[in-house]
Motif scaffolding. Structure first.
Motif, short mmCIF file in Angstrom:
data_model
loop_
_atom_site.label_atom_id
_atom_site.label_comp_id
_atom_site.label_asym_id
_atom_site.label_seq_id
_atom_site.Cartn_x
_atom_site.Cartn_y
_atom_site.Cartn_z
N HIS A 112 0.95 -1.18 0.02
CA HIS A 112 -0.02 0.03 -0.08
C HIS A 112 0.81 1.35 -0.16
N VAL A 113 0.59 2.15 -0.90
CA VAL A 113 1.66 3.35 -1.16
C VAL A 113 1.12 4.53 -0.39
N LEU A 114 1.80 5.26 0.28
CA LEU A 114 1.52 6.42 1.10
C LEU A 114 2.16 7.63 0.67
N LEU A 115 1.34 8.62 -0.12
CA LEU A 115 2.08 9.63 -0.64
C LEU A 115 1.54 10.88 0.22
N ALA A 116 2.49 12.02 0.29
CA ALA A 116 2.25 13.37 0.72
C ALA A 116 3.07 14.20 -0.10
N GLY A 117 2.62 15.67 -0.04
CA GLY A 117 3.37 16.81 -0.71
C GLY A 117 2.82 17.18 -1.77
N PRO A 118 3.09 18.12 -2.34
CA PRO A 118 2.54 18.84 -3.39
C PRO A 118 2.92 18.12 -4.73
N ARG A 119 2.26 18.21 -5.81
CA ARG A 119 2.64 17.98 -7.24
C ARG A 119 2.79 16.36 -7.25
N ARG A 120 1.84 15.80 -6.76
CA ARG A 120 1.81 14.08 -6.79
C ARG A 120 0.81 13.68 -7.81
N HIS A 121 0.44 14.51 -8.85
CA HIS A 121 -0.79 14.32 -9.73
C HIS A 121 -0.42 13.06 -10.79
N TRP A 122 0.87 12.88 -10.98
CA TRP A 122 1.08 12.08 -12.18
C TRP A 122 1.06 10.77 -11.53
N LEU A 123 2.00 10.50 -10.51
CA LEU A 123 1.91 9.18 -9.95
C LEU A 123 0.59 8.77 -9.20
N ARG A 124 -0.09 9.55 -8.76
CA ARG A 124 -1.59 8.96 -8.32
C ARG A 124 -2.38 8.43 -9.45
N ALA A 125 -2.14 9.25 -10.47
CA ALA A 125 -2.78 8.87 -11.78
C ALA A 125 -2.62 7.44 -12.29
N GLN A 126 -1.06 7.31 -12.13
CA GLN A 126 -0.58 5.95 -12.66
C GLN A 126 -0.87 4.80 -11.78
N LEU A 127 -0.93 5.06 -10.44
CA LEU A 127 -1.24 4.13 -9.58
C LEU A 127 -2.51 3.66 -9.44
N ASN A 128 -3.23 4.64 -9.79
CA ASN A 128 -4.93 4.31 -9.99
C ASN A 128 -5.04 3.09 -11.26
N ALA A 129 -4.33 3.70 -12.48
CA ALA A 129 -4.41 3.09 -13.54
C ALA A 129 -3.79 1.52 -13.56
N SER A 130 -2.82 1.43 -12.61
CA SER A 130 -2.21 0.04 -12.40
C SER A 130 -2.87 -0.84 -11.20
#
Length: 285
Positions: A191-209
């Motif tokens: 399970h990935v834990l993300l924080a901080g600004p400009r995480r848009h690309w990785l969030r979209a890619q994790l969703n797609a994967s």
């Protein structure tokens, strides 16, 4: 009787991000030496101490005349050398501050007068302690993270400021994604834990994967810098919630994440960038 050296500090990013944090710690360090240093205005100072060479051009040129200029290199020196204004700016600097042995070796090899002063960590914040009544389990519930998940954290920007749908190559979000995709293909649940600004690309890619993740921040579709910069106390807790912190950058000056994770005794793996080899054991690289 000689007076303390008058020093003007410059170079914060005015957003509460890494350079502002470093500026705060440098200011506190110098202020703790009142017999040696007096923090001063740029007009009265004898020394200009700047944390980013590209920010020197924001200072009034006449005010720099006759001043000693000391400047940090908060990233890969080769990257700074490639910037259009660097040669002009470098003529103003009398002493460079490298913050890793790798950066120091590069600067010395290029003939720049250089000293090594490592990044600092505020251990009053990143101390590995939980607030009274809190635990990893309670914090996971607070941020809706599954109780028994193996959590891999990453709190660094991954998208470009001018295009939030493109990855920032230096930060290596594509490498981070590839690692998580490989784990998934091998049947390893994370399970990935993300924080901080400009995480848009990785969030979209994790969703797609189809890779589960939690993003601690406001869901803003436009540029969320600096809106999603978290305070350091919250970051201290997030490092403790993660089972592993993963730095996948291709180029760094630090990053602070290596010191912060170490400060809270969170497991960490990193590419051999910045000061990683100065701080981490070889098996963490």
């Amino acid at each position: 009787m000689s007076h303390p050296t008058r020093v003007f500090l410059a170079g914060g990013d005015r957003a509460g991000w890494a350079l502002d944090e470093e500026l705060k710690m440098v200011r506190e360090t110098l202020a703790a030496m009142p017999d040696d240093v007096e923090l001063s205005s740029i007009e009265r100072c004898e020394v200009v101490h700047c944390l980013n060479p590209l920010m020197l051009k924001e200072l009034p040129s006449p005010a720099l005349i006759g001043k000693r200029v000391v400047c940090h290199v908060p990233g890969d020196p080769i990257w700074f050398l490639q910037q259009p204004d660097f040669i002009k700016i470098s003529s103003l600097v009398g002493r460079w501050i490298a913050q890793s042995t790798k950066a120091q070796a590069t600067l010395v090899s290029l003939g720049f007068p250089t000293d090594m002063i490592p990044y600092m960590l505020d251990t009053r914040v990143f101390d590995g302690r939980m607030p009274d009544g809190q635990s990893v389990a309670s914090l996971r519930r607070r941020w809706s993270i599954p109780d028994h998940a193996y959590v891999i954290g990453n709190f660094m920007r991954d998208s470009l400021g001018d295009s939030l749908l493109k990855p920032k190559p230096l930060k290596g979000p594509d490498l981070f994604l590839a690692i998580l995709q490989l784990l998934k293909s091998r049947g390893v649940s994370a399970h990935v834990l993300l924080a901080g600004p400009r995480r848009h690309w990785l969030r979209a890619q994790l969703n797609a994967s189809g890779i589960p993740f939690t993003f601690v921040g406001k869901d803003i579709h436009a540029d969320d810098y600096p809106a999603n910069i978290l305070d350091r106390s919250t970051l201290n807790l997030l490092y403790q919630v993660a089972d592993l912190h993963l730095v996948s950058s291709r180029s760094e000056g630090g990053p602070f994440a290596i010191l912060e994770a170490a400060g809270v005794k969170s497991k960490i793996l990193s590419t051999p960038v910045g000061h990683a080899e100065d701080v981490l054991e070889p098996y963490c690289l």
